[in-house]
Motif scaffolding. Structure first.
Motif, PDB file in Angstrom:
ATOM      1  N   GLY C  30      33.295  40.307  37.085  1.00 42.81           N
ATOM      2  CA  GLY C  30      33.023  41.038  38.324  1.00 42.81           C
ATOM      3  C   GLY C  30      34.098  40.910  39.376  1.00 42.81           C
ATOM      4  N   GLN C  31      35.245  40.344  39.038  1.00 42.80           N
ATOM      5  CA  GLN C  31      36.225  40.065  40.090  1.00 42.80           C
ATOM      6  C   GLN C  31      36.921  41.330  40.597  1.00 42.80           C
ATOM      7  OE1 GLN C  31      36.321  36.568  41.304  1.00 42.80           O
ATOM      8  NE2 GLN C  31      34.442  37.147  40.250  1.00 42.80           N
ATOM      9  N   LEU C  34      32.960  44.018  41.379  1.00 36.89           N
ATOM     10  CA  LEU C  34      32.101  43.776  42.549  1.00 36.89           C
ATOM     11  C   LEU C  34      32.795  44.201  43.851  1.00 36.89           C
ATOM     12  CD1 LEU C  34      30.280  40.465  41.548  1.00 36.89           C
ATOM     13  CD2 LEU C  34      29.378  42.797  41.490  1.00 36.89           C
ATOM     14  N   PRO C  35      34.068  43.872  44.064  1.00 36.77           N
ATOM     15  CA  PRO C  35      34.719  44.412  45.269  1.00 36.77           C
ATOM     16  C   PRO C  35      34.726  45.942  45.312  1.00 36.77           C
ATOM     17  CG  PRO C  35      36.003  42.571  44.404  1.00 36.77           C
ATOM     18  CD  PRO C  35      34.922  42.869  43.399  1.00 36.77           C
ATOM     19  N   VAL C 100      39.022  32.879  41.062  1.00 34.17           N
ATOM     20  CA  VAL C 100      38.942  34.150  40.327  1.00 34.17           C
ATOM     21  C   VAL C 100      39.032  33.882  38.822  1.00 34.17           C
ATOM     22  CG1 VAL C 100      40.226  36.280  39.847  1.00 34.17           C
ATOM     23  CG2 VAL C 100      39.767  35.608  42.220  1.00 34.17           C
TER      24      VAL C 100
END
Lengths: 161, 787, 262
Positions: C30-31, C34-35, C100
Motif C-alpha cells: 500500500g505504499q 494508499l497515498p 516503507v
C-alpha cells in the motif's frame, strides 16, 4: 464497519473501523493516542512512524484493518515502566534533538528501530536511516548526535553544544 | 566553567518531556464534543471568473450541516493587511480586497471557493464533490515582469495594474548613487533569483472554531505564532467580534518559521462557521493543502550593482528587485521586500551611497509573506554574492575585500535608515577563519580533484536587524501594529513564579530559557518559574514570536516586570527587617540588609505579600503581580561570518556540502544549547534553499511542487554536521539583557556561502560560471557545466 | 479516501475470487496505492489485501533462480537476498525509506510499474518471469509503458523468478524530493550476455538499453560504454531534470553499475 483488535503499548485495544480508516487515525481518534502525528499525505515525513510487530511502519500509510491482531507500539509506549524517559528519549533531551516536537515521535520510533537493527551505527548510517523522517527545526545535527549517544557511542567528536 | 543554571547555562528543555512521550497538546489533538468538520473546495485553476456555484446537491448529502460560499461572506470583512507601504511617488500601495471565500473571481490555485461543514470530514469531502462550479478560465499572470508589462491581464480588475507599489529607498539618494556609479573605477553587476520557498513547518495548520451561544463567545484554537495578533486582526477587521468575546488559543505549535504569523481565511472561517452552525468546526490541513494555502516565502528577482573605487572601496550600491506578492496581500507581505530588505542592504560594509528599488507585483499565485529571515536573506544573498563576484573580477581575496570595507566604528548610521549599535565584524571573521583551516583548503581541493571531484570554498558575512521592533519607527514606516511585547510576572504566596508572556514558543524553548532569566535575577531555582503562553485568555496583549524577537523584546518585557516585582519585594523586605529600602540586597533567593547579618528569604517576603499581617499597607498593595510592556528603542543587529565547503561530482552535477561553519555574534546568550539548535535549524533551511528547495508554477499558474514528491525538503543525509560558534559577543546596548536574537541568522547567512562555494568549485574546474541560481540542483549544475 | 470493503484472504485462490468482484483492487504493502487513494485518485469497491497469504511471502534460491513471493517486502528481500543476489538486495535496500521497505512489496511495485520505481529495472534487467495466479509472463513482455503492464484485470502477481546473474548492480540517482529514481540503471551479467535496464528516465517507463548490452556483452567494463550515448528524445523532462540530463545520467549510472557489479 469491521472490528479490529490489537495490542497497543502492551494493552488490548479494539474498535470498529471503516475499511479506509488509517492506523494513524485509529490511534489518534479512537484510542486518543495523539502522540502519533500526521505531517504529510505522501508517506514521506515520518511523523507517524509506529512499530507494528516490532517493525517501523508509517501508520498514515497502513490501514487499521491491516493491523488487526498485531502488536503496536507508539511513542506513548516508549518510556520506562516508571514513566522516566527511556535511553533514546533521554538522549534526545540531553542533546537537544528536538525543538517543536512535531516530528519527534516518529524520530524516536525510527531511532528505536535503527538501534535494534544496528546497535552501533555510524553517523552516516544514522543519516541514511533517517531518510524517511523529516525535521524542519533541528537541521538534524542534534538528532544524529542523540541517536549516536543513545547507542552508547562517544559523541564528543560531533561538534557543538 | 559553564554555568549549570541561570543565564548562560545549557539547561535541558523541560518541554521535551511531553514531546518525547507523546503528551504534547497540538491543535489537531484538540477535539470538542459534537464538533463538525470542514472541507474546503479549492480552486484548481489559477485565474477565472466565477459564474455560478450550485451547492444544492451538496447541501442534501448525508451529514452535511451547511455549505458556505463567498455569498455567505458578503458584509463580512476581508483578510486585512497589516502594513501599508508608500511608493516612491508618495502614493499608498495598491491594496486589493482579500475575501475569506472567493467572490466573483478565483485568483490562485488553492483559493477557497466553497466550504462544506459536515459531521465528518469524509462526508464534507464527499459533498464538496457534488458542488457544481461554473468558472470561466482567464489567462494566468505568473511571471512578474510580464505581469507589469503594458496590457497584462489584471489579477484584480479594480486596481490600475498588477503593480502593488514601486518603492525607492532612499529616493533622495538616487541621484547621488547614479553619479557614484558614473564615477566608479569598477562596477560589478549581478542578476539573480531568490527562489520561492514554502515554509513547511512539520505540523500543518489547524483551526478549531468553538462558540457558546449563551454568552455569545467565540474561541479559536489555531496553529499560530501570535494568538493576540490573530484575535485583533480577525476580531476587529474580519468578523467584528470584540476582544472580550473572542479567545484565541495557540497551544503546542509544531514549528512556524513565519508561515504561522499570518491571519488566514481558514481561521476566520472556522470561527464564523462555529457561530453560524452553533457547533464547533474543525479544519486540519493536509500537506497538499498546505502547499497551496500557507503563505510562501522569498520569490524575488533582482539586479544588483556594486561600484568600487580604484582602491577597491565600495562607493555605491544600487538594486532593482521584483518581489512577488502572490494574488493577495498576506498580513505582513508589503513590509518584507521593503523595510525588512532595503534597510539591510548596507550589510557589514561602510558603503556610503545606496539606492534600493522594489517593485511588488500581484500574480495568480499563493500569497507570499515572511519566511524565516524575511527580506534579510534576500538582501544578504544579493550583497554577498555581488561582493564575491567583484572579488573574482578584481582578482582579490574575497575575505580581504570584505574586511577592507567592514564597518568598524559603532554606533554606525547606515545610508539606509538604520543605526547599528554594536558589532565586531573582524572578530567574527577571525573566529570563522580559525574554524575552517583555510590554509588547508588547497590540499583538500587537490584530494577532491584526485577523486574526480571539484571542490569550492565560499565565505560570506551577514548582518540582520531583528528584535522587531520599535513601534514608533515601524509606525512611520507603515506598520498598522505596535511591535512591543508584554509579560506579567505573578509570584505565588510561597514564592513560585508564573510568567505570562505574549511571546509564543513553537520550538524555541521559552518554557526553559525564560525561567533561566528570572532565576538569575532572583537567585532561585529555575524550577520555581513556570511560563504560560499562547492563550489570549491568560496572557497580556502581546505581539508574538517572529523576527528573532522573543528574548530581545519578550524577554525584556519579562525583565521589566520582574524588576517591578523585585522593587516591591525590596520594600516588603525593608519593612520586615525594619531597614531602609535602599540598603536591601537580593541575592541567592534572600534579602539582606547591607552591612548587617539580617536576612529574610524570598519565600517569606512573598508570603508576607499575600498574608499582609505585618506589611506596609499604607505604602503598597498586597499581592505580587506586575505587568510590563516593553517597546524596544532600536532593532538588534546580530552579525556573523559563514563558510561552506562543497564538493561537486562533475559527472552528475551533484553538490555535496562537505562542511559548514558559522561564527555568530548574538550578543549575550541565555541558553547556549538552545541558541546552537536555532542556528542548526536556520542553517538547514538556508542550505535547503541553496541546494534543494524551490516552489514552482507552470505558465498556467499550476503549482508544480504540491507535495513532498516534488518539493525537496532537506533530509538528514543532505546535510553535514555544523560547526557553530557564538563566542564573539558585543552585547546589544539598548535592551536589559544585552541580547540580539538568533532565530533567523542561520537562514540569512547560509545561502550565499553555499553559492559562493559552488561558483568557486565550478571556476576551479575551468567552467566560466560566475553565477548560478538557487537551488543548485544536480540538473542545474550539470547544465551550467555543459552549456 | 473513498470508503471500500477491506478483505484479507489467506490463500491465492481466495484472493483471486475476491478480485473477481466488481471494482476490486489488490493491495500489496500500500505504499503507493494508499497515498493515491488519499488523493481520491482511485476508488475501488473492495481492497483485497495480499499480505495475509503465506504462500506469497519469502525468498528462495534454487537452480540459479531467485524466487520471491509477490507479497514479500523490500526489507525482506534486502536481507534475504544479500548472499545469493547482492545486486538485487542492494536495490531493495534503497527503495523508499526503512518504514516503507517494511511494508512495500515486490508484487505491488511491479503491478504498479511506476516509471521511476526500482524493481521494474531489476525484473527487466534480469529477464525475470512474472508469475501470476493464471500464467507466467516474461519481463520483456510484461512492462508496457508507464503504469501499464500485461496484467489482466484481477490478475495477481504471486511470485517473481529472477535468474541470478554472475554479477550485477543497480545504481540509482535520486530525484531530490521524492527520492524515487531520477535515473536508475540495473546491469546484470550472465554467461550468455549482459542485460541493462533503465528506470526513471523515459516517458515509456522502464526499458532496456540494447546498445549498452551489446557493448558490455563484448567487454564487461565501464570503458565499454564510453562513446555510447542515449538520445534525449523521449526522456522525461521535468522540474528535476531535462531529457538531455537524464539521457546523460543513463550513461553515467550504467558505467557506475558496471564498475560496482559483484
Amino acid at each position: 464497519m469491521a472490528k479490529v483488535n490489537m495490542t497497543v503499548n502492551g494493552s488490548p485495544a479494539s474498535g470498529d473501523v471503516e475499511g479506509r480508516t488509517l492506523l494513524a487515525s485509529f490511534l489518534r481518534d479512537q484510542l486518543h493516542l495523539t502522540g502519533t502525528h500526521v505531517g504529510c499525505d505522501t508517506s514521506q515525513c515520518g511523523a507517524c512512524v509506529v512499530h507494528v510487530n516490532g517493525e517501523a511502519v508509517k501508520s498514515c500509510t497502513m490501514l487499521a484493518a491491516e493491523a488487526d491482531g498485531a502488536e503496536v507500539t507508539t511513542v506513548e509506549g516508549m518510556a520506562n515502566a516508571d514513566g522516566s524517559l527511556n535511553v533514546i528519549q533521554q538522549a534526545f533531551q540531553d542533546h537537544h534533538g528536538l525543538q517543536c516536537g512535531f516530528c519527534t515521535p516518529g524520530m524516536v520510533m525510527s531511532a528505536a528501530a535503527l538501534l535494534k537493527e544496528n546497535p552501533k551505527p555510524t553517523e552516516a548510517e544514522v543519516r541514511t536511516y533517517l531518510e524517511g523522517n523529516i525535521c524542519r527545526c533541528t537541521g538534524y545535527h542534534n538528532i544524529v548526535k542523540a541517536i549516536m549517544a543513545a547507542s552508547g557511542q562517544d559523541v564528543g567528536a560531533i561538534a557543538a553544544e | 566553567m559553564p554555568k549549570d543554571s541561570g543565564i548562560g547555562a545549557s539547561t535541558k528543555r523541560r518541554e521535551d518531556i511531553r514531546f518525547l512521550t507523546g503528551q504534547g497538546n497540538y491543535t489537531d489533538d484538540i477535539n470538542i464534543a459534537g464538533q463538525a468538520h470542514v472541507y474546503f473546495l479549492r480552486s484548481d485553476i489559477a485565474h477565472g471568473t466565477i459564474n455560478s456555484i450550485d451547492t444544492s446537491a451538496a447541501a442534501a448529502m448525508p451529514g452535511v450541516v451547511r455549505v458556505f460560499t463567498g455569498a455567505d461572506f458578503e458584509g463580512v470583512g476581508g483578510i486585512p493587511c497589516g502594513w501599508q507601504v508608500t511608493d516612491r511617488h508618495g502614493e499608498p500601495m495598491q491594496e486589493p480586497a482579500h475575501p475569506v471565500i472567493a467572490q466573483g473571481k478565483v485568483r490562485h490555485v488553492g483559493e477557497i471557493v466553497a466550504a462544506v461543514v459536515a459531521d465528518s470530514l469524509s462526508q464534507a469531502r464527499d459533498a464538496a464533490e457534488a458542488i457544481v462550479l461554473d468558472i470561466t478560465d482567464l489567462p494566468a499572470v505568473v511571471d512578474m515582469k510580464a505581469a507589469v508589462a503594458e496590457g497584462a491581464t489584471k489579477v484584480h480588475d479594480d486596481l490600475t495594474s498588477n503593480l502593488c507599489y514601486d518603492w525607492g529607498f532612499v529616493e533622495e539618494n538616487k541621484g547621488a548613487v547614479d553619479e557614484a556609479f558614473a564615477n566608479a573605477a569598477h562596477v560589478t553587476t549581478l542578476e539573480l533569483v531568490n527562489n520561492r520557498l514554502v515554509a513547511n513547518p512539520m505540523e500543518p495548520r489547524v483551526a478549531v472554531g468553538d462558540y457558546t451561544r449563551h454568552n455569545d463567545e467565540s474561541t479559536l484554537y489555531t496553529t499560530s505564532q501570535n494568538p493576540h495578533v490573530i484575535r485583533l486582526l480577525m476580531g476587529a477587521f474580519v468578523l467584528g467580534i470584540p476582544e472580550h468575546k473572542l479567545r484565541v488559543v495557540a497551544p503546542d505549535v509544531g514549528g512556524g518559521f513565519g508561515a504561522k504569523i499570518f491571519h488566514y481565511a481558514e481561521e476566520a472561517f472556522c470561527t464564523f462557521a462555529a457561530k453560524a452552525c452553533n457547533r464547533a468546526v474543525k479544519w486540519t490541513s493536509s500537506r497538499s493543502e498546505a502547499f497551496m494555502s500557507d503563505a510562501h516565502g522569498r520569490d524575488h528577482v533582482s539586479k544588483i550593482e556594486l561600484a568600487l573605487d580604484a582602491e577597491n572601496n565600495f562607493t555605491a550600491l544600487r538594486t532593482e528587485t521584483y518581489a512577488n506578492m502572490g494574488a493577495y496581500l498576506s498580513t505582513f507581505a508589503p513590509s518584507v521586500p521593503t523595510w525588512l530588505h532595503g534597510t539591510l542592504m548596507a550589510g557589514n560594509y561602510k558603503t556610503p551611497l545606496i539606492y534600493v528599488n522594489v517593485k511588488a507585483v500581484f500574480t495568480n499565485t499563493v500569497p507570499v509573506d515572511a519566511y524565516r529571515g524575511a527580506g534579510r536573506p534576500e538582501a544578504t544573498y544579493q550583497l554577498e554574492r555581488v561582493v564575491d563576484k567583484a572579488a573574482r573580477e578584481l582578482g582579490v581575496d574575497p575575505v580581504a575585500l570584505r574586511r577592507q570595507n567592514f564597518v568598524t566604528e559603532f554606533p554606525y548610521e547606515t545610508p539606509v535608515a538604520v543605526a547599528y549599535d554594536t558589532g565586531d565584524y573582524h572578530a567574527t571573521m577571525d573566529q570563522l577563519e580559525s574554524m575552517i583551516d583555510r590554509e588547508g583548503f588547497a590540499a583538500r581541493r587537490a584530494a577532491s580533484e584526485a577523486n574526480g571531484k571539484l571542490r569550492g570554498l565560499g565565505v560570506n558575512c551577514y548582518i540582520e536587524a531583528c528584535g522587531i521592533a520599535p513601534s514608533n519607527l515601524v509606525g512611520q514606516l507603515g506598520a498598522r501594529a505596535g511591535l512591543y511585547e508584554s509579560a506579567t510576572v505573578r509570584v505565588n504566596a510561597t514564592g513560585g513564579l508564573v510568567v505570562m508572556t505574549g511571546s509564543h514558543s513553537h520550538g524555541q524553548g521559552h518554557e526553559t530559557s525564560f525561567p533561566q532569566v528570572i532565576a538569575e535575577m532572583i537567585g532561585i531555582d529555575e524550577s520555581m518559574v513556570e511560563i504560560v503562553h499562547g492563550d489570549t485568555a491568560n496572557t497580556p496583549m502581546g505581539m508574538g514570536t517572529y523576527g528573532s524577537r522573543s528574548i530581545a523584546v519578550g524577554g525584556s518585557a519579562m525583565v521589566r516586570a520582574a524588576e517591578k516585582i523585585i522593587a516591591k519585594t525590596k520594600k516588603i523586605a525593608a519593612h520586615l527587617m525594619e531597614a531602609s529600602e535602599a540598603d536591601i540586597e537580593l541575592k541567592d533567593g534572600a534579602f539582606s540588609v547591607a552591612g548587617t547579618d539580617k536576612s529574610v528569604a524570598w519565600g517569606d517576603v512573598c508570603l508576607a505579600a499575600y498574608v499582609p499581617h505585618n506589611y506596609p499597607l499604607e505604602d503598597i498593595e498586597p499581592g505580587l503581580e506586575e505587568t510590563a510592556f516593553y517597546d524596544p528603542a532600536n532593532f538588534t543587529y546580530p552579525s556573523g561570518a559563514y563558510a561552506c565547503e562543497v564538493e561537486i561530482d562533475p559527472e552528475t552535477g551533484k553538490v555535496t556540502i562537505e562542511s559548514f561553519a558559522a561564527a555568530d555574534d548574538f550578543g549575550n546568550v541565555i541558553n547556549p544549547m538552545i541558541v546552537e539548535g536555532q542556528v542548526h535549524g536556520g542553517l538547514a533551511q538556508g542550505i535547503g534553499q541553496a541546494l534543494l528547495e524551490a516552489c514552482a508554477y507552470d505558465e498556467n499558474g499550476q503549482l508544480l511542487t504540491g507535495s513532498y514528491m516534488d518539493y525537496a525538503m532537506p533530509r538528514a543525509d543532505d546535510l553535514p554536521n555544523y560547526q557553530v560558534d557564538h563566542s564573539c559577543v558585543t552585547p546589544c546596548t539598548h535592551n536589559p539583557l544585552g541580547v540580539k536574537g538568533c532565530g533567523e541568522a542561520g537562514a540569512i547567512g547560509s545561502p550565499p556561502a553555499v553559492i559562493n562555494a559552488v561558483v568557486d568549485a565550478l571556476q576551479s574546474g575551468g567552467h566560466a560560471v560566475d553565477h548560478i541560481d538557487m537551488p543548485v540542483s544536480p540538473s542545474r549544475v550539470w547544465s551550467a557545466m555543459n552549456s | 479516501m473513498y470508503n471500500f470493503e477491506f478483505v484479507q484472504p489467506g490463500s491465492v485462490a481466495d484472493a483471486a475470487s475476491a478480485m473477481a468482484g466488481e471494482d476490486a483492487q489488490a493491495l500489496g504493502g500500500g505504499q503507493t496505492l494508499l497515498p493515491t487513494m488519499k488523493q481520491r485518485l482511485a476508488s475501488p469497491a473492495t481492497l483485497v489485501s495480499l499480505t495475509g497469504i503465506a504462500d506469497m511471502k519469502g525468498v528462495s534460491a534454487a537452480d540459479g533462480v531467485l524466487t520471491i513471493g509477490g507479497a514479500t517486502t523490500h526489507a525482506t528481500v534486502a536481507s534475504e537476498a544479500a548472499g545469493s543476489f547482492p545486486g538485487l538486495a542492494g536495490l531493495a535496500s534503497h527503495i523508499g525509506d526503512p518504514a516503507v521497505r517494511n511494508r512495500g512489496t515486490i508484487g505491488g511495485s511491479l503491478a504498479n510499474n511506476d516509471p521511476a520505481a526500482c524493481y521494474p529495472a531489476a525484473a527487466l534487467g534480469t529477464g525475470a518471469t512474472i508469475v501470476t495466479n493464471t500464467r507466467e509472463i516474461a519481463a520483456d513482455d510484461y512492462f508496457q509503458g508507464m503504469f501499464s503492464t500485461a496484467l489482466d484485470e484481477g490478475e495477481i502477481i504471486t511470485s517473481v523468478r529472477l535468474p541470478i546473474p554472475q554479477a550485477s548492480n543497480y545504481q540509482k540517482f535520486v530525484q531530490p524530493a521524492s527520492r524515487f529514481a531520477l535515473v536508475g540503471v540495473f546491469v546484470a551479467k550472465y554467461a550468455d550476455g549482459v542485460r541493462v535496464a533503465v528506470t526513471g528516465a523515459s516517458e515509456e517507463g522502464v526499458h532496456r538499453w540494447t546498445a549498452a548490452e551489446e557493448a558490455l556483452s563484448a567487454n564487461f567494463s565501464a570503458s565499454a560504454i564510453e562513446g555510447l550515448s542515449v538520445a534525449a528524445d523521449g526522456m522525461i523532462n521535468d522540474l528535476h531534470g531535462t531529457g538531455a540530463y537524464r539521457a546523460h545520467l543513463v550513461g553515467v549510472m550504467t558505467k557506475r553499475a558496471v564498475a560496482a557489479a559483484s
